[in-house]
Design a protein around this motif. Sequence first.
Motif, mmCIF file in Angstrom:
data_model
loop_
_atom_site.group_PDB
_atom_site.id
_atom_site.type_symbol
_atom_site.label_atom_id
_atom_site.label_comp_id
_atom_site.label_asym_id
_atom_site.label_seq_id
_atom_site.Cartn_x
_atom_site.Cartn_y
_atom_site.Cartn_z
ATOM 1 N N ASP A 101 -18.792 -18.400 -29.560
ATOM 2 C CA ASP A 101 -19.635 -17.231 -29.747
ATOM 3 C C ASP A 101 -18.735 -16.002 -29.705
ATOM 4 O OD1 ASP A 101 -21.828 -15.646 -30.093
ATOM 5 O OD2 ASP A 101 -22.964 -16.432 -28.395
ATOM 6 N N ALA A 102 -19.324 -14.839 -29.894
ATOM 7 C CA ALA A 102 -18.529 -13.610 -29.861
ATOM 8 C C ALA A 102 -17.827 -13.486 -28.511
ATOM 9 C CB ALA A 102 -19.439 -12.407 -30.099
ATOM 10 N N GLY A 103 -16.536 -13.350 -28.558
ATOM 11 C CA GLY A 103 -15.758 -13.211 -27.339
ATOM 12 C C GLY A 103 -15.345 -14.528 -26.717
ATOM 13 N N LEU A 104 -15.815 -15.658 -27.254
ATOM 14 C CA LEU A 104 -15.469 -16.981 -26.737
ATOM 15 C C LEU A 104 -14.727 -17.768 -27.809
ATOM 16 C CD1 LEU A 104 -18.856 -17.974 -25.027
ATOM 17 C CD2 LEU A 104 -16.792 -17.125 -23.895
ATOM 18 N N SER A 105 -13.672 -18.424 -27.411
ATOM 19 C CA SER A 105 -12.899 -19.258 -28.331
ATOM 20 C C SER A 105 -12.623 -20.591 -27.654
ATOM 21 C CB SER A 105 -11.582 -18.567 -28.699
ATOM 22 O OG SER A 105 -10.793 -19.404 -29.530
ATOM 23 N N ALA A 106 -12.817 -21.680 -28.385
ATOM 24 C CA ALA A 106 -12.626 -23.010 -27.790
ATOM 25 C C ALA A 106 -12.261 -24.004 -28.875
ATOM 26 C CB ALA A 106 -13.892 -23.453 -27.072
ATOM 27 N N SER A 107 -11.513 -25.036 -28.485
ATOM 28 C CA SER A 107 -11.143 -26.086 -29.429
ATOM 29 C C SER A 107 -10.658 -27.299 -28.658
ATOM 30 C CB SER A 107 -10.038 -25.611 -30.389
ATOM 31 O OG SER A 107 -8.845 -25.338 -29.670
ATOM 32 N N ILE A 108 -10.777 -28.460 -29.293
ATOM 33 C CA ILE A 108 -10.207 -29.683 -28.757
ATOM 34 C C ILE A 108 -8.935 -29.970 -29.537
ATOM 35 C CG2 ILE A 108 -10.508 -32.170 -28.483
ATOM 36 C CD1 ILE A 108 -13.463 -31.701 -28.056
ATOM 37 N N GLN A 109 -7.832 -30.047 -28.824
ATOM 38 C CA GLN A 109 -6.539 -30.281 -29.450
ATOM 39 C C GLN A 109 -6.071 -31.685 -29.115
ATOM 40 O OE1 GLN A 109 -4.032 -27.138 -27.951
ATOM 41 N NE2 GLN A 109 -5.398 -25.514 -28.689
ATOM 42 N N HIS A 110 -5.552 -32.387 -30.114
ATOM 43 C CA HIS A 110 -5.152 -33.773 -29.938
ATOM 44 C C HIS A 110 -3.640 -33.908 -29.966
ATOM 45 C CE1 HIS A 110 -9.291 -33.986 -31.605
ATOM 46 N NE2 HIS A 110 -9.410 -34.913 -30.677
ATOM 47 N N GLY A 111 -3.131 -34.756 -29.095
ATOM 48 C CA GLY A 111 -1.704 -35.019 -29.032
ATOM 49 C C GLY A 111 -1.426 -36.503 -28.995
ATOM 50 N N ASP A 112 -0.166 -36.853 -28.818
ATOM 51 C CA ASP A 112 0.223 -38.256 -28.824
ATOM 52 C C ASP A 112 -0.292 -39.012 -27.598
ATOM 53 O OD1 ASP A 112 1.546 -37.813 -31.190
ATOM 54 O OD2 ASP A 112 3.478 -37.417 -30.222
ATOM 55 N N THR A 113 -0.456 -38.303 -26.487
ATOM 56 C CA THR A 113 -0.864 -38.977 -25.246
ATOM 57 C C THR A 113 -2.301 -38.698 -24.856
ATOM 58 O OG1 THR A 113 -0.033 -37.113 -23.942
ATOM 59 C CG2 THR A 113 1.501 -38.943 -24.375
ATOM 60 N N GLY A 114 -3.064 -38.029 -25.710
ATOM 61 C CA GLY A 114 -4.452 -37.727 -25.393
ATOM 62 C C GLY A 114 -4.836 -36.375 -25.949
ATOM 63 N N GLY A 115 -5.986 -35.882 -25.510
ATOM 64 C CA GLY A 115 -6.460 -34.605 -25.998
ATOM 65 C C GLY A 115 -6.618 -33.607 -24.863
ATOM 66 N N VAL A 116 -6.895 -32.373 -25.223
ATOM 67 C CA VAL A 116 -7.121 -31.326 -24.231
ATOM 68 C C VAL A 116 -8.119 -30.334 -24.804
ATOM 69 C CG1 VAL A 116 -5.192 -29.934 -25.081
ATOM 70 C CG2 VAL A 116 -6.014 -29.610 -22.748
ATOM 71 N N PHE A 117 -9.003 -29.861 -23.937
ATOM 72 C CA PHE A 117 -9.949 -28.835 -24.345
ATOM 73 C C PHE A 117 -9.386 -27.489 -23.921
ATOM 74 C CE2 PHE A 117 -13.618 -26.088 -23.265
ATOM 75 C CZ PHE A 117 -14.117 -25.925 -24.556
ATOM 76 N N ASP A 118 -9.154 -26.629 -24.893
ATOM 77 C CA ASP A 118 -8.550 -25.320 -24.664
ATOM 78 C C ASP A 118 -9.601 -24.241 -24.898
ATOM 79 O OD1 ASP A 118 -5.708 -23.800 -24.565
ATOM 80 O OD2 ASP A 118 -7.019 -22.809 -26.023
ATOM 81 N N PHE A 119 -9.666 -23.266 -23.995
ATOM 82 C CA PHE A 119 -10.697 -22.242 -24.126
ATOM 83 C C PHE A 119 -10.177 -20.889 -23.658
ATOM 84 C CE2 PHE A 119 -11.014 -23.860 -19.842
ATOM 85 C CZ PHE A 119 -11.214 -22.737 -19.064
ATOM 86 N N SER A 120 -10.853 -19.854 -24.118
ATOM 87 C CA SER A 120 -10.570 -18.494 -23.651
ATOM 88 C C SER A 120 -11.826 -17.652 -23.853
ATOM 89 C CB SER A 120 -9.385 -17.879 -24.402
ATOM 90 O OG SER A 120 -9.695 -17.729 -25.781
#
Length: 386
Positions: free
Chosen positions: A257-276
């Motif tokens: 939403d406005a002012g919120l940023s989020a994504s799921i990032q995938h790597g070789d050993t798993g994923g991570v949820f990144d937000f701000s």
Amino acid sequence: MGYVSVAQTLGYGLRTSAPARAHALAPTDGRVTAALASSLSGVDASAADRRRADDLARLALRQDPTAVTAISTLGLNAQSRADTTHARRMFAYAQTLSRRDLQTQIWAIEDAVGRGDITAALKHYDIALRTSRNAADLLFPILGTAMVDPTIRRALTLTLAARPAWGAAFVEYVAGNGPEPRTTAQLYADLSRKGIQIPDGARTAVINGLIANGFINEAWAYHASYTPGADRRRARDPRFTAVSTAPSPFDWVVLEDAGLSASIQHGDTGGVFDFSATSGVGGPLLRQMQLLPAGDYILDGHSSQIEQPASSTPYWILTCRDGRELGRVVVPNSLTNGGNFMGRIRVPADCPIQTLTLMARPSDAVAGVSGQIDRVRLFPADRQSR
């Protein structure tokens, strides 16, 4: 000679939009004459129109023996007089000349359906959809409605399993235009067992349709059919490893939403949820629908890069479908307890459907709030094995 050539060309070009004018310009062109005959043999045609159509169709065949439209016109008119034997003979002849005449294939479909020959009907569906660019608009709705019949659906599954050129388009079509979502889910499940990959968007559309119509258990059953290890007693994908272009409500759904940023990032050993979240902004970041049975549950996980006052750190919240809050677990600063967090939540018996959400709380910090979650689990309290 120039006039005749131009008239013939113009007449042929007008044969579909203005068949009478086209015939006046090119009266010796069998294809044009056949088009005029066809225009006079529609559903509402009078007996006189059909007689003239027959005469024109025979003329067209004398002018051009390969004018398939003329043959199908004779077949349709014979059918209108209940002369099925002659109609079948005409359409069989049309089939030998060309498979590209849509009217011929439609009649063959109707004739096969009338005889209860599903295999033959689907054969002609296949021919029509492979040879006519306009067939899908006409035939997809009919085929989509017909697949409610289990016998037809089984035969359709075999046809689609052969991967016809129109198969992928039909699979996408019924996701949003099928007769009802349970039938579409069954078709998709049958196709998956035949090795046909269903697009993420189509799967999600069907699950959303099932949920919207109150078929929650059916929606879960379909989701579980293609999700290894799916367990309604636990949140799914605890390490964010799943990759989907269109996640369903039973998957992790990233919210922005406005002012919120989020994504799921995938790597070789798993994923991570990144937000701000920018300064002073809060709201939902991540969500997953749950069907937890009544009982006590533990929610635990691990974070990194979260550095905020206790009043501004994010938290997980489990809510009932009616809006009741069942419990929340705060995610502390990542330097606390090595980034690990844990809490207990109780699900009452009168709350069969829940939503697990990660919420960002507004922060006065200039940089706002940011961080990562690389693991989150929600599981029965009596199963604390890790």
